[in-house]
Design a protein around this motif. Structure first.
Motif, PDB file in Angstrom:
ATOM      1  N   VAL A 178       7.570 -50.513  17.187  1.00 10.63           N
ATOM      2  CA  VAL A 178       8.791 -49.272  15.815  1.00 10.63           C
ATOM      3  C   VAL A 178       7.574 -48.390  16.136  1.00 10.63           C
ATOM      4  O   VAL A 178       6.772 -47.982  15.405  1.00 10.63           O
ATOM      5  N   ARG A 179       8.699 -46.599  16.484  1.00 10.66           N
ATOM      6  CA  ARG A 179       7.944 -45.422  16.591  1.00 10.66           C
ATOM      7  C   ARG A 179       8.766 -45.025  14.761  1.00 10.66           C
ATOM      8  O   ARG A 179       9.826 -44.696  15.875  1.00 10.66           O
ATOM      9  N   ALA A 180       8.359 -44.724  14.702  1.00 16.27           N
ATOM     10  CA  ALA A 180       9.181 -43.649  13.283  1.00 16.27           C
ATOM     11  C   ALA A 180       7.676 -42.240  13.480  1.00 16.27           C
ATOM     12  O   ALA A 180       6.980 -42.160  13.201  1.00 16.27           O
ATOM     13  N   LYS A 181       8.930 -40.764  13.232  1.00 16.10           N
ATOM     14  CA  LYS A 181       8.097 -40.014  12.891  1.00 16.10           C
ATOM     15  C   LYS A 181       8.805 -39.052  11.324  1.00 16.10           C
ATOM     16  O   LYS A 181       9.785 -39.305  11.013  1.00 16.10           O
ATOM     17  N   ILE A 182       7.346 -39.224   9.960  1.00 22.39           N
ATOM     18  CA  ILE A 182       7.965 -39.237   8.931  1.00 22.39           C
ATOM     19  C   ILE A 182       7.476 -37.309   8.995  1.00 22.39           C
ATOM     20  O   ILE A 182       6.556 -37.479   8.588  1.00 22.39           O
ATOM     21  N   VAL A 183       8.628 -37.090   8.159  1.00 23.33           N
ATOM     22  CA  VAL A 183       8.327 -35.847   7.703  1.00 23.33           C
ATOM     23  C   VAL A 183       7.587 -35.071   6.359  1.00 23.33           C
ATOM     24  O   VAL A 183       8.500 -35.988   5.650  1.00 23.33           O
ATOM     25  N   ARG A 184       6.510 -34.805   5.347  1.00 25.40           N
ATOM     26  CA  ARG A 184       5.849 -35.173   4.538  1.00 25.40           C
ATOM     27  C   ARG A 184       5.617 -33.763   4.515  1.00 25.40           C
ATOM     28  O   ARG A 184       4.707 -32.669   4.640  1.00 25.40           O
ATOM     29  N   GLU A 185       6.452 -32.755   3.419  1.00 21.04           N
ATOM     30  CA  GLU A 185       6.714 -31.414   3.040  1.00 21.04           C
ATOM     31  C   GLU A 185       6.843 -30.279   4.447  1.00 21.04           C
ATOM     32  O   GLU A 185       7.636 -30.371   5.601  1.00 21.04           O
ATOM     33  N   ASP A 186       5.366 -29.943   4.830  1.00 19.08           N
ATOM     34  CA  ASP A 186       5.686 -29.210   5.890  1.00 19.08           C
ATOM     35  C   ASP A 186       4.523 -30.124   6.965  1.00 19.08           C
ATOM     36  O   ASP A 186       4.011 -29.494   8.266  1.00 19.08           O
ATOM     37  N   ARG A 187       4.237 -31.367   7.073  1.00 20.65           N
ATOM     38  CA  ARG A 187       3.226 -32.079   7.746  1.00 20.65           C
ATOM     39  C   ARG A 187       4.084 -33.217   8.322  1.00 20.65           C
ATOM     40  O   ARG A 187       5.710 -33.518   7.594  1.00 20.65           O
ATOM     41  N   HIS A 188       3.997 -33.796   9.732  1.00 21.20           N
ATOM     42  CA  HIS A 188       5.013 -34.163  10.541  1.00 21.20           C
ATOM     43  C   HIS A 188       3.341 -35.410  10.766  1.00 21.20           C
ATOM     44  O   HIS A 188       2.747 -35.020  11.992  1.00 21.20           O
TER      45      HIS A 188
END
Length: 377
Positions: free
Chosen positions: A70-80
């Motif tokens: 399982v691979r997830a790209k998470i965006v939190r404010e301006d961070r990836h």
């Protein structure tokens, strides 16, 4: 906070699928058994390292495959951040964060925060205390990932103490040599120390949840209220809420274990501690379990999850909100009220068997899911 990309390799029914997701509402629509829940289950797994449907990882791996990814790209404010989880049956799972190996899989906890509501969550109201303890502990870990270590330490000490009690019980009633109670007292101290930290965290959490549960239930239902939640401590003979400070909790747990010594030796199991506690739920003057109607039970379970969402949001970031086949269980008015409450979340992932189950207030991107194929509607 939102998930922008999700890739599954040999996870459940998917050989290899890649999804691109946006903030806002994304709905996965398709007949039962087509793979909708598998998608949101994977998102929940990244957030909690567990499934809301099964207790072990083995069913998550596609039949015949050696592993799942399982691979997830998470965006939190301006961070990836990119989280990779490799599920290995019979061996330790592995995790990577931004392509670098994590020391332990639980090191990914806290990167993605999610609140998932599914039909299985009716057990929060109708099920055993273990369901409610898990709800509290998962929320603790979401807010403070270090609590995963605290919970693991407590489970380890409890296992050791139970093994000692079982052995001591066998010696007592097998008329063999007397058990070594000095060793048991050492484990009493360990259990009291680790248990007090977990108990203090749970007690503080329930105090923060209580007004949010009350408010959320009132916003969903017109009957059965008010919805009251309270912690019930096995170390308190009256079953009340424990004292707030940790030193007093240590003494409370040690005293309770001393008082239960004979019963524990007879039964060969630990009878006092956070593993025996409960989150008591009450509607009006009656306990919710056994007295609440089906609609009231659904509303109470939803209220618990909405309270968790509100609490995580108050910490500074919207968690991803997952509503897995929820609207089919609700009447039209409850659907509308729920949709009104959650539509401003940064990301909402919805599954439904038919498009009409999704309230118009949650209009957004729609995907069709059929036989493991996911396409934009």
């Amino acid at each position: 906070m939102y998930v922008s990309h999700l890739r599954l390799v040999d996870f459940r029914s998917y050989g290899d699928v890649l999804l691109e997701l946006d903030p806002g509402v994304s709905a996965f629509v398709g007949a039962n058994g087509q793979g909708k829940t598998n998608l949101v289950e994977a998102v929940g797994y990244v957030a909690t390292l567990g499934s809301h449907r099964v207790a072990s990882d083995t069913p998550l791996i596609r039949q015949g495959a050696p592993r799942a990814v399982v691979r997830a790209k998470i965006v939190r404010e301006d961070r990836h951040m990119v989280v990779d989880l490799e599920l290995n049956p019979g061996r330790a799972n592995r995790a990577r964060i931004n392509q670098s190996a994590a020391g332990r899989p639980r090191d990914v906890l806290g990167i993605l925060r999610a609140v998932l509501f599914a039909p299985e969550d009716l057990a929060l109201v109708k099920g055993d205390p273990g369901e409610r303890r898990r709800f509290l502990d998962d929320l603790l870990v979401a807010r403070a990932p270090r609590m995963a270590g605290v919970r693991s330490d407590y489970d380890r000490v409890l296992k050791q103490r139970n093994a000692l009690l079982k052995s001591a019980s066998g010696r007592m009633f097998g008329q063999r040599s007397a058990p070594d109670l000095g060793t048991l007292e050492v484990w009493d101290a360990h259990l009291a120390e680790t248990g007090a930290e977990l108990l203090a965290a749970r007690t503080a959490l329930v105090a923060e949840l209580r007004p949010r549960v009350l408010e959320a239930y009132a916003g969903l239902a017109d009957s059965g209220g008010p919805a009251v939640s309270a912690y019930r401590c096995s170390a308190d003979p009256e079953g009340g809420e424990p004292p707030a400070d940790r030193p007093r909790l240590v003494e409370t747990l040690r005293a309770a274990m001393a008082g239960a010594r004979d019963r524990e030796l007879r039964r060969g199991v630990s009878l006092v501690g956070p593993h025996r506690d409960d989150l008591h739920l009450q509607l009006g003057d009656l306990p919710a379990k056994g007295y609440a109607s089906q609609g009231e039970s659904w509303s109470f379970a939803l209220a618990l999850k909405l309270a968790a969402f509100d609490l995580l949001r108050a910490d500074g970031d919207d968690p991803v909100l997952i509503l897995d086949d929820v609207f089919a269980e609700l009447d039209t008015e409850r659907r509308r009220r729920l949709a009104e409450r959650v539509r401003d979340a940064e990301q909402v992932l919805v599954t439904a068997a038919v498009p009409d189950d999704i309230p118009k207030e949650l209009d957004g991107v729609r995907f069709t899911v059929s036989a493991g194929v996911v396409e934009h509607a």
